[in-house]
Design an enzyme around this catalytic site. Sequence first.
Site, PDB file in Angstrom:
ATOM      1  CG  ASP A 232     -30.822 -30.557   3.689  1.00 53.14           C
ATOM      2  OD1 ASP A 232     -31.680 -31.280   3.160  1.00 53.14           O
ATOM      3  OD2 ASP A 232     -30.806 -29.319   3.564  1.00 53.14           O
ATOM      4  CE1 TYR A 378     -33.872 -26.847  -1.194  1.00 54.14           C
ATOM      5  CE2 TYR A 378     -34.120 -25.211   0.548  1.00 54.14           C
ATOM      6  CZ  TYR A 378     -34.008 -26.533   0.144  1.00 54.14           C
ATOM      7  OH  TYR A 378     -34.031 -27.538   1.083  1.00 54.14           O
ATOM      8  CG  HIS A 435     -32.994 -35.593   4.986  1.00 52.33           C
ATOM      9  ND1 HIS A 435     -32.123 -35.553   3.924  1.00 52.33           N
ATOM     10  CD2 HIS A 435     -33.157 -34.298   5.375  1.00 52.33           C
ATOM     11  CE1 HIS A 435     -31.782 -34.301   3.666  1.00 52.33           C
ATOM     12  NE2 HIS A 435     -32.397 -33.523   4.532  1.00 52.33           N
TER      13      HIS A 435
END
Length: 458
Positions: A232, A378, A435
């Site tokens: 990630d 982000y 993930h």
Amino acid sequence: MGFTGSIIIVVISLGAAVLIKNYFSMSKHIQAPKLDLNKYWGPGSSTLYNESKIVKPYDITVKSELIEDLKAQLQRPLKLPEPLEGAGFEYGFNSYYLENVMKYWRNEYLPNWSKREALLKKFPHFQTEIQGLNVHFVHVKPKQTAGKTVLPLLLLHGWPGSVREFYEIIPLLTEPNDQNKYVFEVIAPSLPGYAWSQGPSKQNFGCAQAAVVLHKLMLRLGHNEFLIQGGDWGSIIGANMAALFSHNIIGYHSNMCGSMGPMTILKMITAHFMPSLFYDEQYKKFFKPLPELFSHLMAETGYLHIQATKPDTIGVSLSNNPVGLAAYILEKFSTWTNSKYKHLPDGGLTKRYTLDALLDNVMIYYVTNSITTSVRLYSEQFSRSQAELQLDRVAITVPTGCVRFRNELMHSTDSQLKERFLDLVHSTYHEDGGHFAAMELPKILYEDFIEFVKKLNI
């Protein structure tokens, strides 16, 4: 394929034409950007800031008043809308199952909070100041090193994870076994803005800046050479560290290798039309056709658009809101572990994890009130200032290992990866896993990492 699929193919074909036209200029690697390695990210002015380089133990004990307040919040009657008939997690977190999770959190988990907190404290926690930020990290040294090669390892998590993801793999890394000669000194930081690590007070703190801070952390701990493993955000930050500080990196291993450089994108498009040139038939199921891939990403990345544009709005919505926070975070542990789990009424959450482990992770976000500072990454990463650094076009020359777990959101072929990772010495495929590999399949990730390290001949 349908009308939408046809439109997508036309659009990417036009894009490919533009890329081909500019092939030679885009295929060239560029020099690493010059970053301010001492920029102050803390609150207020830097003029009065005097950085303490002391590394001190950090107590993660949660105040009893906060736990009591959480208990009171979870006692409130839930007024949730009923899910659509026959729906699982297709529309997000199923409210019927959310009631079960809240009941477990209230009646089973919190009454045993002292045991859960003790588990979170099982590894030593530390904190130090770097560029105006208090950086938290778990630091575990192997107790037995006789006859073993000890290597420092930086473990990097992402969102919506935390250092809790590594609690099952850390013992495998730090306790020697007879199968190999390696044992690791593990440093697992909370990313800036996550959990017990202070969030930046200034704008433009993206993954490049996080790489600078965490590089300084490793140097401060006395490690001029070290390994990196991450997924990630950890994969991006780790790759940036390898690009910016290659002289300090022994090797980089990731369970989410990728790149968004222009040539990588061109090869991704080309592979759609000529897959046999890019991967063997046996790996076909790892690479979705582009229309299917884009449809899948559209369904799974709505959170990304919100967090990249209005992080503080979603942050305010989730702060001091245990029900909303749990639903928002745990939904990712369903569909990102296996997209098929969305068709199950419980999201398949306990197929690979225990509710205790999942709630440990939620609690870390809740008790540190870090959801807003975590999602700001982000917004900063998908900004013009980060794009102008063009780090995806900086060649990574350190030995690289890439492991693919089938249910990850997307994968890159070796041909794509080699556009950026010039020394790709390890590339593997696993039929299982998603993930959160370190938490879901710690033994398999560990074994893959060991195979990578063996190839480094250290």
